[in-house]
Design a protein around this motif. Sequence first.
Motif, PDB file in Angstrom:
ATOM      1  N   GLY A 202      43.228  46.906  39.661  1.00  0.00           N
ATOM      2  CA  GLY A 202      42.158  46.166  40.315  1.00  0.00           C
ATOM      3  C   GLY A 202      40.957  45.888  39.430  1.00  0.00           C
ATOM      4  O   GLY A 202      39.892  45.509  39.923  1.00  0.00           O
ATOM      5  N   GLU A 203      41.093  46.039  38.120  1.00  0.00           N
ATOM      6  CA  GLU A 203      39.991  45.785  37.201  1.00  0.00           C
ATOM      7  C   GLU A 203      40.278  44.546  36.361  1.00  0.00           C
ATOM      8  O   GLU A 203      41.426  44.256  36.035  1.00  0.00           O
ATOM      9  CB  GLU A 203      39.756  46.999  36.304  1.00  0.00           C
ATOM     10  N   GLY A 204      39.200  43.821  36.028  1.00  0.00           N
ATOM     11  CA  GLY A 204      39.351  42.577  35.288  1.00  0.00           C
ATOM     12  C   GLY A 204      38.359  42.468  34.152  1.00  0.00           C
ATOM     13  O   GLY A 204      37.756  43.457  33.718  1.00  0.00           O
ATOM     14  N   TRP A 205      38.181  41.233  33.653  1.00  0.00           N
ATOM     15  CA  TRP A 205      37.226  41.000  32.570  1.00  0.00           C
ATOM     16  C   TRP A 205      35.837  41.498  32.928  1.00  0.00           C
ATOM     17  O   TRP A 205      35.141  42.079  32.094  1.00  0.00           O
ATOM     18  CB  TRP A 205      37.162  39.504  32.249  1.00  0.00           C
ATOM     19  N   MET A 206      35.425  41.256  34.176  1.00  0.00           N
ATOM     20  CA  MET A 206      34.069  41.644  34.581  1.00  0.00           C
ATOM     21  C   MET A 206      33.880  43.153  34.589  1.00  0.00           C
ATOM     22  O   MET A 206      32.778  43.648  34.384  1.00  0.00           O
ATOM     23  CB  MET A 206      33.737  41.063  35.957  1.00  0.00           C
ATOM     24  N   HIS A 207      34.957  43.896  34.805  1.00  0.00           N
ATOM     25  CA  HIS A 207      34.878  45.356  34.816  1.00  0.00           C
ATOM     26  C   HIS A 207      34.946  45.930  33.399  1.00  0.00           C
ATOM     27  O   HIS A 207      34.296  46.935  33.099  1.00  0.00           O
ATOM     28  CB  HIS A 207      36.005  45.941  35.657  1.00  0.00           C
ATOM     29  N   MET A 208      35.747  45.298  32.552  1.00  0.00           N
ATOM     30  CA  MET A 208      35.974  45.839  31.212  1.00  0.00           C
ATOM     31  C   MET A 208      34.885  45.461  30.218  1.00  0.00           C
ATOM     32  O   MET A 208      34.649  46.207  29.256  1.00  0.00           O
ATOM     33  CB  MET A 208      37.335  45.388  30.687  1.00  0.00           C
TER      34      MET A 208
END
Length: 227
Positions: free
Chosen positions: A73-79
């Motif tokens: 559930g993690e993406g560019w915005m999280h990483m």
Amino acid sequence: MLRFMPVGDSMTIGSAGEHTWRYRLWRHLCQAHDGPFTLVGPRDTLYDKVADAPTSYAYAEPDFPRAHLAGWGEGWMHMAPLIAEAVRKSRADVLLVSLGLIDLGFYTNAEQTAENVRAFVTQARSADPRIHMVVLPVIPNIRAEADELFAAQVALFNDLLAKTVADLDEPRSPLLLASPPPSYDIHRDTYDGTHPNASGEHKIAAAYAEAMHQAWGFGQPYAAGTS
């Protein structure tokens, strides 16, 4: 020692009982590359669907460097906010990135997601100006078959991703766009229309291996029989 950091979402972290494409690529590199290398990152678990948390160590084959920076559930915005510290602490040389599906599905549109790609690259380079990156385009999942607007966003993002990679690529910190696995079929290479099964893991690993071999002369072409 060459250090690779897999960065991704649920397709990269994998879930309990799986090998993961991380393992498949490691096995390939063991056979195709002479020099010492490893996988690095601040995390090392699989996702436990029963516990609904990334707490499992039940790899189908646990005997490999399991480190990564991936989350269900993690993406560019999280990483993007995490990558600088992860690069500094792990001393990663190459980032193997597979992100975007979760962003487009729940958080940001194609243009916003592309901006987060830029933020990610900027943050990674702030930790190491010579970091190398290989980025995989979003593989459309089963939602894209039924949702035309979502499919259009995936296609637009992949176009923007290609332009962003070309724009941000530089000699001292190469940014490489891998080709999507040409024969990837969500009905044969996933177990639920999104997450890779064994054949899907091999095809994703092959996409990274082929990109590095063709662009940088690293390793060898991916062997279909790699375990």
